[in-house]
Design a protein around this motif. Sequence first.
Motif, PDB file in Angstrom:
ATOM      1  N   PHE A 102       0.816  -1.210   0.000  1.00 13.27           N
ATOM      2  CA  PHE A 102       0.000   0.000   0.000  1.00 13.27           C
ATOM      3  C   PHE A 102       0.857   1.272   0.000  1.00 13.27           C
ATOM      4  O   PHE A 102       0.445   2.303   0.530  1.00 13.27           O
ATOM      5  CB  PHE A 102      -0.933  -0.012   1.206  1.00 13.27           C
ATOM      6  CG  PHE A 102      -1.871  -1.188   1.229  1.00 13.27           C
ATOM      7  CD1 PHE A 102      -2.995  -1.203   0.428  1.00 13.27           C
ATOM      8  CD2 PHE A 102      -1.602  -2.297   2.019  1.00 13.27           C
ATOM      9  CE1 PHE A 102      -3.853  -2.293   0.433  1.00 13.27           C
ATOM     10  CE2 PHE A 102      -2.444  -3.390   2.036  1.00 13.27           C
ATOM     11  CZ  PHE A 102      -3.578  -3.394   1.234  1.00 13.27           C
ATOM     12  N   VAL A 109      -8.428  -1.212   7.955  1.00 13.35           N
ATOM     13  CA  VAL A 109      -8.128  -2.531   7.392  1.00 13.35           C
ATOM     14  C   VAL A 109      -8.774  -3.570   8.299  1.00 13.35           C
ATOM     15  O   VAL A 109      -8.468  -3.636   9.492  1.00 13.35           O
ATOM     16  CB  VAL A 109      -6.609  -2.775   7.287  1.00 13.35           C
ATOM     17  CG1 VAL A 109      -6.339  -4.208   6.822  1.00 13.35           C
ATOM     18  CG2 VAL A 109      -5.961  -1.781   6.344  1.00 13.35           C
ATOM     19  N   THR A 135       4.656  -3.441   4.418  1.00 16.14           N
ATOM     20  CA  THR A 135       3.324  -3.536   3.808  1.00 16.14           C
ATOM     21  C   THR A 135       2.505  -2.278   4.084  1.00 16.14           C
ATOM     22  O   THR A 135       1.837  -1.735   3.198  1.00 16.14           O
ATOM     23  CB  THR A 135       2.574  -4.774   4.341  1.00 16.14           C
ATOM     24  OG1 THR A 135       3.214  -5.948   3.856  1.00 16.14           O
ATOM     25  CG2 THR A 135       1.118  -4.779   3.881  1.00 16.14           C
ATOM     26  N   PHE A 136       2.532  -1.814   5.333  1.00 17.27           N
ATOM     27  CA  PHE A 136       1.782  -0.619   5.723  1.00 17.27           C
ATOM     28  C   PHE A 136       2.744   0.520   6.072  1.00 17.27           C
ATOM     29  O   PHE A 136       2.579   1.214   7.070  1.00 17.27           O
ATOM     30  CB  PHE A 136       0.867  -0.940   6.904  1.00 17.27           C
ATOM     31  CG  PHE A 136      -0.145  -2.016   6.621  1.00 17.27           C
ATOM     32  CD1 PHE A 136      -1.263  -1.744   5.861  1.00 17.27           C
ATOM     33  CD2 PHE A 136       0.036  -3.301   7.104  1.00 17.27           C
ATOM     34  CE1 PHE A 136      -2.204  -2.735   5.589  1.00 17.27           C
ATOM     35  CE2 PHE A 136      -0.885  -4.310   6.853  1.00 17.27           C
ATOM     36  CZ  PHE A 136      -2.015  -4.017   6.082  1.00 17.27           C
ATOM     37  N   LEU A 151       1.730   4.921   6.666  1.00 20.71           N
ATOM     38  CA  LEU A 151       0.343   5.226   6.298  1.00 20.71           C
ATOM     39  C   LEU A 151      -0.259   6.068   7.417  1.00 20.71           C
ATOM     40  O   LEU A 151      -0.764   5.554   8.414  1.00 20.71           O
ATOM     41  CB  LEU A 151      -0.457   3.943   6.084  1.00 20.71           C
ATOM     42  CG  LEU A 151       0.045   3.029   4.963  1.00 20.71           C
ATOM     43  CD1 LEU A 151      -0.878   1.835   4.791  1.00 20.71           C
ATOM     44  CD2 LEU A 151       0.170   3.797   3.646  1.00 20.71           C
ATOM     45  N   LEU A 171      -4.014   5.545   8.644  1.00 19.89           N
ATOM     46  CA  LEU A 171      -4.447   4.248   9.161  1.00 19.89           C
ATOM     47  C   LEU A 171      -4.623   4.307  10.678  1.00 19.89           C
ATOM     48  O   LEU A 171      -3.662   4.465  11.428  1.00 19.89           O
ATOM     49  CB  LEU A 171      -3.425   3.167   8.799  1.00 19.89           C
ATOM     50  CG  LEU A 171      -3.777   1.733   9.216  1.00 19.89           C
ATOM     51  CD1 LEU A 171      -5.071   1.276   8.550  1.00 19.89           C
ATOM     52  CD2 LEU A 171      -2.641   0.777   8.885  1.00 19.89           C
ATOM     53  N   PHE A 195      -6.847  -1.390  12.691  1.00 16.68           N
ATOM     54  CA  PHE A 195      -6.482  -2.639  12.018  1.00 16.68           C
ATOM     55  C   PHE A 195      -7.051  -3.793  12.820  1.00 16.68           C
ATOM     56  O   PHE A 195      -6.857  -3.882  14.033  1.00 16.68           O
ATOM     57  CB  PHE A 195      -4.959  -2.793  11.920  1.00 16.68           C
ATOM     58  CG  PHE A 195      -4.534  -4.113  11.323  1.00 16.68           C
ATOM     59  CD1 PHE A 195      -4.349  -4.232   9.960  1.00 16.68           C
ATOM     60  CD2 PHE A 195      -4.349  -5.228  12.125  1.00 16.68           C
ATOM     61  CE1 PHE A 195      -3.983  -5.457   9.401  1.00 16.68           C
ATOM     62  CE2 PHE A 195      -3.986  -6.448  11.586  1.00 16.68           C
ATOM     63  CZ  PHE A 195      -3.802  -6.558  10.215  1.00 16.68           C
ATOM     64  N   PHE A 244       4.326  -2.678   9.920  1.00 16.97           N
ATOM     65  CA  PHE A 244       3.535  -1.466  10.162  1.00 16.97           C
ATOM     66  C   PHE A 244       4.468  -0.288  10.429  1.00 16.97           C
ATOM     67  O   PHE A 244       4.196   0.557  11.276  1.00 16.97           O
ATOM     68  CB  PHE A 244       2.608  -1.673  11.356  1.00 16.97           C
ATOM     69  CG  PHE A 244       1.501  -2.661  11.127  1.00 16.97           C
ATOM     70  CD1 PHE A 244       0.248  -2.244  10.714  1.00 16.97           C
ATOM     71  CD2 PHE A 244       1.719  -4.021  11.304  1.00 16.97           C
ATOM     72  CE1 PHE A 244      -0.769  -3.148  10.509  1.00 16.97           C
ATOM     73  CE2 PHE A 244       0.712  -4.944  11.105  1.00 16.97           C
ATOM     74  CZ  PHE A 244      -0.537  -4.512  10.703  1.00 16.97           C
ATOM     75  N   CYS A 265       3.484   3.979  11.114  1.00 21.73           N
ATOM     76  CA  CYS A 265       2.075   4.331  10.906  1.00 21.73           C
ATOM     77  C   CYS A 265       1.693   5.312  12.016  1.00 21.73           C
ATOM     78  O   CYS A 265       1.291   4.910  13.122  1.00 21.73           O
ATOM     79  CB  CYS A 265       1.204   3.083  10.931  1.00 21.73           C
ATOM     80  SG  CYS A 265       1.440   2.003   9.508  1.00 21.73           S
TER      81      CYS A 265
END
Length: 323
Positions: free
Chosen positions: A201, A210, A222-223, A226, A229, A232, A245, A248
């Motif tokens: 992403f 998510v 992966t995250f 972000l 966000l 989760f 993560f 984030c």
Amino acid sequence: ADTFKTFNGGAGSVINIYGDSATVEAGAFPDSANLTVNFDMYKSAVTGAELLDSLENTAVNYRMTTETYHDDLFEYTLYKDENGNVKTAEINGIYEGFTGDTIEFSSTTRDENQYPVTGFRSAALKQNSTVTRIIFNNEKAFTTGTYAFDGMSALTSVVLKGAGKVQFGKRAFNNCTALASVTGENGAVSGSASFDDGETFAGCSALGTVRIGQIDKIGINTFLNLNALKTFEANSINNIQPWGFNQCQALETIQVNGGVSVLNSYAFNQCNTLQSVQINGNVPTISGGAFEKCQSLETVQISGNVDTIAGYAFEYCNALKTI
């Protein structure tokens, strides 16, 4: 002809078998090893092929012939066995003239027969500006290519509702700047996914929610970064790779309704606003630096067993009150 009795290689191996024929004995390919076995011959040339039909975790492929085909939405490659029967279909691209706002990956129907679709490896949706919603309604495992949905400026939601796992390629949603949610149908915690290659992403600056049922792997970054966000939730996670993560900065809660089999170092590195983590299952090991610099983290609740908490797992978590 070669005879295969016992495989002694590593888990996840890919085995390519060439020749005019082969023989497979019971237990030759242990299902627990998650193997991929490719026969460069038709199924009828493999004695004992019926022993492989019941394996759930082993991908077995035989020689196929191919044919191209399209419906109103996609162009496909159809894969046929030696008798001309279509076994699966893979999407090559979008059929000319499609202008809709929703795309659903499920199956395709030809001559009143329905065939499972197992992959979208094309970059045909790259920079698409009309599609707002993508639905994965696949009954079998489904694979997307690298940068498959890159730069889809209007995409706001991804829905996972099928029984089959979706394996996303690296940067599959790269720079989908309007993407706000990845969930099951109607926002539920459902579906099955894996983000093996990481950075899935990257640049999804609006992704705020998510909710996914089963996750095999959350790959590196992966995250990444972000900053929208906040929430989760998953039912279970097999493996969270380092920096899954990473940074984030708006993430507040992590909830896993089952266990996390592997929680690697720096999995939640510098998630500065993360306040609570709830895992309703086993976490065998919390690796070193797993929550490093999560400065707002107050509560970590794990209802199952934790065998090991490595050194520095909660380094610089100065607000932590309860584990």
